[in-house]
Design a protein around this motif. Structure first.
Motif, PDB file in Angstrom:
ATOM      1  N   PRO B  14       9.689  -7.054   6.345  1.00 36.56           N
ATOM      2  CA  PRO B  14      10.754  -6.091   6.086  1.00 36.56           C
ATOM      3  C   PRO B  14      10.782  -5.684   4.614  1.00 36.56           C
ATOM      4  O   PRO B  14      10.373  -6.436   3.717  1.00 36.56           O
ATOM      5  CB  PRO B  14      12.021  -6.858   6.479  1.00 36.56           C
ATOM      6  CG  PRO B  14      11.663  -8.280   6.481  1.00 36.56           C
ATOM      7  CD  PRO B  14      10.195  -8.384   6.681  1.00 36.56           C
ATOM      8  N   GLU B  15      11.285  -4.495   4.389  1.00 34.79           N
ATOM      9  CA  GLU B  15      11.401  -3.966   3.044  1.00 34.79           C
ATOM     10  C   GLU B  15      12.205  -4.916   2.154  1.00 34.79           C
ATOM     11  O   GLU B  15      13.182  -5.516   2.575  1.00 34.79           O
ATOM     12  CB  GLU B  15      12.099  -2.603   3.104  1.00 34.79           C
ATOM     13  CG  GLU B  15      12.288  -1.916   1.774  1.00 34.79           C
ATOM     14  CD  GLU B  15      12.960  -0.560   1.925  1.00 34.79           C
ATOM     15  OE1 GLU B  15      13.306  -0.188   3.073  1.00 34.79           O
ATOM     16  OE2 GLU B  15      13.129   0.139   0.903  1.00 34.79           O
ATOM     17  N   GLY B  16      11.766  -5.027   0.900  1.00 32.32           N
ATOM     18  CA  GLY B  16      12.495  -5.845  -0.064  1.00 32.32           C
ATOM     19  C   GLY B  16      11.944  -7.243  -0.248  1.00 32.32           C
ATOM     20  O   GLY B  16      12.264  -7.896  -1.255  1.00 32.32           O
ATOM     21  N   GLU B  17      11.133  -7.685   0.695  1.00 31.66           N
ATOM     22  CA  GLU B  17      10.582  -9.040   0.574  1.00 31.66           C
ATOM     23  C   GLU B  17       9.473  -9.109  -0.471  1.00 31.66           C
ATOM     24  O   GLU B  17       8.758  -8.142  -0.702  1.00 31.66           O
ATOM     25  CB  GLU B  17      10.041  -9.508   1.916  1.00 31.66           C
ATOM     26  CG  GLU B  17      11.104  -9.990   2.867  1.00 31.66           C
ATOM     27  CD  GLU B  17      10.543 -10.905   3.940  1.00 31.66           C
ATOM     28  OE1 GLU B  17      11.314 -11.281   4.822  1.00 31.66           O
ATOM     29  OE2 GLU B  17       9.340 -11.228   3.887  1.00 31.66           O
ATOM     30  N   GLN B  81       8.129  -2.200  -0.761  1.00 27.10           N
ATOM     31  CA  GLN B  81       8.683  -0.913  -0.352  1.00 27.10           C
ATOM     32  C   GLN B  81       7.820  -0.318   0.755  1.00 27.10           C
ATOM     33  O   GLN B  81       6.631  -0.620   0.839  1.00 27.10           O
ATOM     34  CB  GLN B  81       8.702   0.040  -1.548  1.00 27.10           C
ATOM     35  CG  GLN B  81       9.462  -0.475  -2.755  1.00 27.10           C
ATOM     36  CD  GLN B  81       9.255   0.388  -3.979  1.00 27.10           C
ATOM     37  OE1 GLN B  81       8.498   1.358  -3.966  1.00 27.10           O
ATOM     38  NE2 GLN B  81       9.932   0.035  -5.071  1.00 27.10           N
ATOM     39  N   PRO B  82       8.368   0.549   1.598  1.00 30.25           N
ATOM     40  CA  PRO B  82       7.555   1.177   2.656  1.00 30.25           C
ATOM     41  C   PRO B  82       6.303   1.864   2.111  1.00 30.25           C
ATOM     42  O   PRO B  82       5.262   1.878   2.778  1.00 30.25           O
ATOM     43  CB  PRO B  82       8.525   2.183   3.291  1.00 30.25           C
ATOM     44  CG  PRO B  82       9.868   1.559   3.098  1.00 30.25           C
ATOM     45  CD  PRO B  82       9.802   0.896   1.741  1.00 30.25           C
ATOM     46  N   GLY B  83       6.373   2.405   0.906  1.00 29.29           N
ATOM     47  CA  GLY B  83       5.224   3.048   0.294  1.00 29.29           C
ATOM     48  C   GLY B  83       4.098   2.088  -0.061  1.00 29.29           C
ATOM     49  O   GLY B  83       2.987   2.517  -0.382  1.00 29.29           O
ATOM     50  N   ASP B  84       4.359   0.787   0.007  1.00 22.20           N
ATOM     51  CA  ASP B  84       3.313  -0.204  -0.241  1.00 22.20           C
ATOM     52  C   ASP B  84       2.433  -0.408   0.988  1.00 22.20           C
ATOM     53  O   ASP B  84       1.423  -1.105   0.918  1.00 22.20           O
ATOM     54  CB  ASP B  84       3.921  -1.553  -0.646  1.00 22.20           C
ATOM     55  CG  ASP B  84       4.670  -1.501  -1.967  1.00 22.20           C
ATOM     56  OD1 ASP B  84       5.634  -2.272  -2.139  1.00 22.20           O
ATOM     57  OD2 ASP B  84       4.285  -0.679  -2.828  1.00 22.20           O
ATOM     58  N   SER B  85       2.822   0.164   2.112  1.00 29.49           N
ATOM     59  CA  SER B  85       2.040   0.014   3.346  1.00 29.49           C
ATOM     60  C   SER B  85       0.650   0.616   3.160  1.00 29.49           C
ATOM     61  O   SER B  85       0.510   1.797   2.824  1.00 29.49           O
ATOM     62  CB  SER B  85       2.750   0.694   4.510  1.00 29.49           C
ATOM     63  OG  SER B  85       4.001   0.085   4.761  1.00 29.49           O
ATOM     64  N   ALA B  86      -0.373  -0.190   3.361  1.00 24.15           N
ATOM     65  CA  ALA B  86      -1.767   0.206   3.154  1.00 24.15           C
ATOM     66  C   ALA B  86      -2.639  -1.006   3.467  1.00 24.15           C
ATOM     67  O   ALA B  86      -2.130  -2.081   3.790  1.00 24.15           O
ATOM     68  CB  ALA B  86      -2.000   0.647   1.709  1.00 24.15           C
ATOM     69  N   THR B  87      -3.945  -0.818   3.354  1.00 20.98           N
ATOM     70  CA  THR B  87      -4.870  -1.949   3.429  1.00 20.98           C
ATOM     71  C   THR B  87      -5.227  -2.361   2.009  1.00 20.98           C
ATOM     72  O   THR B  87      -5.538  -1.519   1.163  1.00 20.98           O
ATOM     73  CB  THR B  87      -6.134  -1.586   4.215  1.00 20.98           C
ATOM     74  OG1 THR B  87      -5.779  -1.317   5.576  1.00 20.98           O
ATOM     75  CG2 THR B  87      -7.137  -2.739   4.191  1.00 20.98           C
ATOM     76  N   THR B 110       2.034  -3.754   6.422  1.00 15.54           N
ATOM     77  CA  THR B 110       3.058  -2.822   6.887  1.00 15.54           C
ATOM     78  C   THR B 110       4.405  -3.299   6.381  1.00 15.54           C
ATOM     79  O   THR B 110       4.781  -4.458   6.616  1.00 15.54           O
ATOM     80  CB  THR B 110       3.091  -2.725   8.416  1.00 15.54           C
ATOM     81  OG1 THR B 110       1.801  -2.341   8.898  1.00 15.54           O
ATOM     82  CG2 THR B 110       4.125  -1.697   8.864  1.00 15.54           C
ATOM     83  N   ILE B 111       5.113  -2.423   5.670  1.00 18.36           N
ATOM     84  CA  ILE B 111       6.457  -2.733   5.179  1.00 18.36           C
ATOM     85  C   ILE B 111       7.444  -1.944   6.037  1.00 18.36           C
ATOM     86  O   ILE B 111       7.413  -0.705   6.053  1.00 18.36           O
ATOM     87  CB  ILE B 111       6.616  -2.359   3.704  1.00 18.36           C
ATOM     88  CG1 ILE B 111       5.509  -2.997   2.852  1.00 18.36           C
ATOM     89  CG2 ILE B 111       8.002  -2.785   3.212  1.00 18.36           C
ATOM     90  CD1 ILE B 111       5.487  -4.496   2.852  1.00 18.36           C
ATOM     91  N   ASN B 112       8.297  -2.631   6.735  1.00 18.35           N
ATOM     92  CA  ASN B 112       9.243  -1.992   7.656  1.00 18.35           C
ATOM     93  C   ASN B 112      10.562  -1.676   6.961  1.00 18.35           C
ATOM     94  O   ASN B 112      11.170  -2.549   6.353  1.00 18.35           O
ATOM     95  CB  ASN B 112       9.494  -2.912   8.850  1.00 18.35           C
ATOM     96  CG  ASN B 112       8.211  -3.238   9.590  1.00 18.35           C
ATOM     97  OD1 ASN B 112       7.506  -2.332  10.028  1.00 18.35           O
ATOM     98  ND2 ASN B 112       7.897  -4.511   9.705  1.00 18.35           N
TER      99      ASN B 112
END
Lengths: 115, 113
Positions: B14-17, B81-87, B110-112
């Motif tokens: 989840p976001e923020g972790e 942050q959700p924008g950190d979602s990537a490989t 994946t950041i939810n």
């Protein structure tokens, strides 16, 4: 300062054809290397060029060849295309100094599909 | 032969972790270790470069550590942050032979929201 640019971004070829991919190095960089990235995998080293000469090669057959030009731009040529050549081809540039490990900067890649 | 392994292959938080990505390599004879980010269908963006003589590097919310003797590196991402979602890919540059990068297979993050 421009980054690493590659062309084309996408292309489709058929088995047995030949393809040429192009790369312009980041300003001030004298070394270019090429990587192949299959879907879901990490990139695999193809070869590296320094001062227009190949100075390292990965486990790829001779039908993968390359050139580096005096302006440090580069080409990757693949002959007799096979289905398994379908991948993202990444170009990276860096400044080579003997005995040091420079940072690599990658382009956006060329997505090759072989039918 | 240098081998690089990244665990886990995929991670969803989840976001923020705050989170840690792991990278291990089998041969400690390296010049440096580089962490990259890759968005779907895109090229690699360099995040951090750690030279073999260094223990860690920091950039914003990212911190990468290197323990060459144990063949390990970690990438710490703070306040995700959700924008950190990537490989995220790690790669080591070997000392012997061509100065090529040997990559791991990456961790798909994946950041939810």
């Amino acid at each position: 300062e421009t980054g690493v640019t590659q062309s084309p971004t996408h292309l489709i070829k058929t088995r047995g054809q030949q393809v040429t991919l192009r790369c312009s190095s980041q300003s001030g960089h004298n070394t270019v290397s090429w990587y192949q990235q299959a879907l879901g995998q990490g990139p695999q080293f193809i070869f590296q060029y320094y001062r227009e000469e190949e100075n390292g090669r990965g486990n790829f057959p001779p039908r993968f060849s390359g050139l580096q030009f005096p302006n440090y731009s580069s080409e990757l040529n693949v002959n007799a295309l096979e289905l398994d050549d379908s991948a993202l081809y990444l170009c990276a540039s860096s400044s080579y100094r003997r005995g040091q490990g420079g940072e690599l900067f990658f382009g956006e890649g060329s997505r090759l599909t072989v039918l | 032969k240098q081998e690089v392994t990244q665990i886990p292959a995929a991670l969803s938080v989840p976001e923020g972790e705050n989170l840690v990505l792991n990278c291990s390599f089998t041969d400690s004879a390296i010049y440096n270790l580089q962490w990259f980010r890759q968005d779907p269908g895109k090229g690699l963006t360099s995040l951090l470069l750690i030279q073999s003589s260094q223990r860690e590097q920091t950039s914003g919310r990212l911190n990468a550590s290197l323990d060459k003797s144990s063949g390990r590196s970690t990438l710490y991402i703070a306040a995700s942050q959700p924008g950190d979602s990537a490989t995220y890919l790690c790669a080591v540059k070997k000392i012997q032979g061509a100065q090529k990068l040997v990559f791991g297979q990456g961790t798909r993050l994946t950041i939810n929201p």
